[in-house]
Design a protein around this motif. Sequence first.
Motif, mmCIF file in Angstrom:
data_model
loop_
_atom_site.group_PDB
_atom_site.id
_atom_site.type_symbol
_atom_site.label_atom_id
_atom_site.label_comp_id
_atom_site.label_asym_id
_atom_site.label_seq_id
_atom_site.Cartn_x
_atom_site.Cartn_y
_atom_site.Cartn_z
ATOM 1 N N GLU A 51 -13.814 -99.738 -13.652
ATOM 2 C CA GLU A 51 -15.196 -100.039 -14.045
ATOM 3 C C GLU A 51 -16.012 -100.481 -12.834
ATOM 4 O O GLU A 51 -17.179 -100.109 -12.691
ATOM 5 N N LEU A 105 -16.816 -97.421 -10.716
ATOM 6 C CA LEU A 105 -17.888 -96.646 -11.331
ATOM 7 C C LEU A 105 -19.226 -97.332 -11.120
ATOM 8 O O LEU A 105 -20.231 -96.686 -10.784
ATOM 9 N N THR A 135 -22.286 -95.783 -8.966
ATOM 10 C CA THR A 135 -23.549 -95.534 -9.669
ATOM 11 C C THR A 135 -24.706 -96.175 -8.921
ATOM 12 O O THR A 135 -25.786 -95.567 -8.773
ATOM 13 N N ASN A 175 -15.158 -91.558 -13.290
ATOM 14 C CA ASN A 175 -15.246 -91.236 -14.716
ATOM 15 C C ASN A 175 -13.946 -90.632 -15.235
ATOM 16 O O ASN A 175 -13.526 -90.915 -16.366
ATOM 17 N N GLU A 176 -13.303 -89.820 -14.415
ATOM 18 C CA GLU A 176 -12.035 -89.218 -14.825
ATOM 19 C C GLU A 176 -10.984 -90.297 -15.057
ATOM 20 O O GLU A 176 -10.228 -90.237 -16.034
ATOM 21 N N LEU A 184 -11.475 -93.261 -15.997
ATOM 22 C CA LEU A 184 -11.819 -94.007 -17.199
ATOM 23 C C LEU A 184 -11.729 -93.147 -18.460
ATOM 24 O O LEU A 184 -12.024 -93.625 -19.561
ATOM 25 N N GLY A 185 -11.351 -91.892 -18.306
ATOM 26 C CA GLY A 185 -11.209 -91.022 -19.462
ATOM 27 C C GLY A 185 -12.504 -90.388 -19.933
ATOM 28 O O GLY A 185 -12.548 -89.829 -21.036
ATOM 29 N N ASN A 186 -13.553 -90.463 -19.106
ATOM 30 C CA ASN A 186 -14.848 -89.865 -19.463
ATOM 31 C C ASN A 186 -14.872 -88.414 -18.973
ATOM 32 O O ASN A 186 -15.506 -88.094 -17.961
ATOM 33 N N ASP A 205 -16.166 -85.513 -19.967
ATOM 34 C CA ASP A 205 -17.415 -84.754 -19.874
ATOM 35 C C ASP A 205 -18.254 -85.207 -18.685
ATOM 36 O O ASP A 205 -18.811 -84.384 -17.944
ATOM 37 N N LYS A 206 -18.347 -86.519 -18.483
ATOM 38 C CA LYS A 206 -19.116 -87.042 -17.342
ATOM 39 C C LYS A 206 -18.431 -86.668 -16.034
ATOM 40 O O LYS A 206 -19.105 -86.365 -15.038
ATOM 41 N N ALA A 207 -17.110 -86.708 -16.038
ATOM 42 C CA ALA A 207 -16.379 -86.338 -14.824
ATOM 43 C C ALA A 207 -16.683 -84.893 -14.451
ATOM 44 O O ALA A 207 -17.001 -84.596 -13.293
ATOM 45 N N GLU A 233 -19.237 -83.124 -15.294
ATOM 46 C CA GLU A 233 -20.642 -83.017 -14.901
ATOM 47 C C GLU A 233 -20.818 -83.351 -13.415
ATOM 48 O O GLU A 233 -21.511 -82.633 -12.675
#
Length: 213
Positions: A58, A61, A65, A94-95, A97-99, A101-103, A105
């Motif tokens: 976190e 990220l 950001t 993001n990857e 953290l399991g995100n 779709d964001k990864a 992107e």
Amino acid sequence: MDPNNPVVQLCGQGMQAEAQGRADEARELFHQAWAVATDDFEACVAAHYVARHQDTPEGVLHWNTVCLERADRVGDERVTGFYPSMHLNLARANEELGNADKAREHYQRAADCGDDALSGPYRDGIRYAVAKGLRSTSESEALRELLAKLCARADLTALGLLLPSYLGDLGGAQDRVALLTALQMVHAGRSLPEDEQAILGRAITEVTASAKD
């Protein structure tokens, strides 16, 4: 970047400390750089390095950001070359953290602006890392199996033909054609064992299909 800039100097000292295994000192120097930053450009540079020494995904990220947000505020050629790396870092964060779709992107955004990175090994490293990230969700299973077998046999000829296009494949039309051409060249050579030749045929089919998507 101006080597006399205090933020740049502190970050340089931090990288030296990091290379020498003095992680706590590096972390402190990067936070000092953030504290003395006087504008968005300096804050962007400092945030990039602060992100390197976070204890949680976190935190990584968050600081990446911040880095991107500050670069967007700068909005000129001073930060143009930063964007491939920034999006790559955000994709990885993001990857983790399991995100997914964001990864993807951010991997795609890194691919789209990859040519803005400084040419040479730096750009190549980013390209290979981005290609690896994009493959994580769209790689041909047959191609992965084939490469594993070629590596196990140390088939340097086949690997030499396939790896350049494979490692740099960002999924665009030109990259797909380059990879498909390399696969077809190996296939035409008929130098692989029978089982690998069959896997290669499946890989060609899968890559051809993905090139049409």
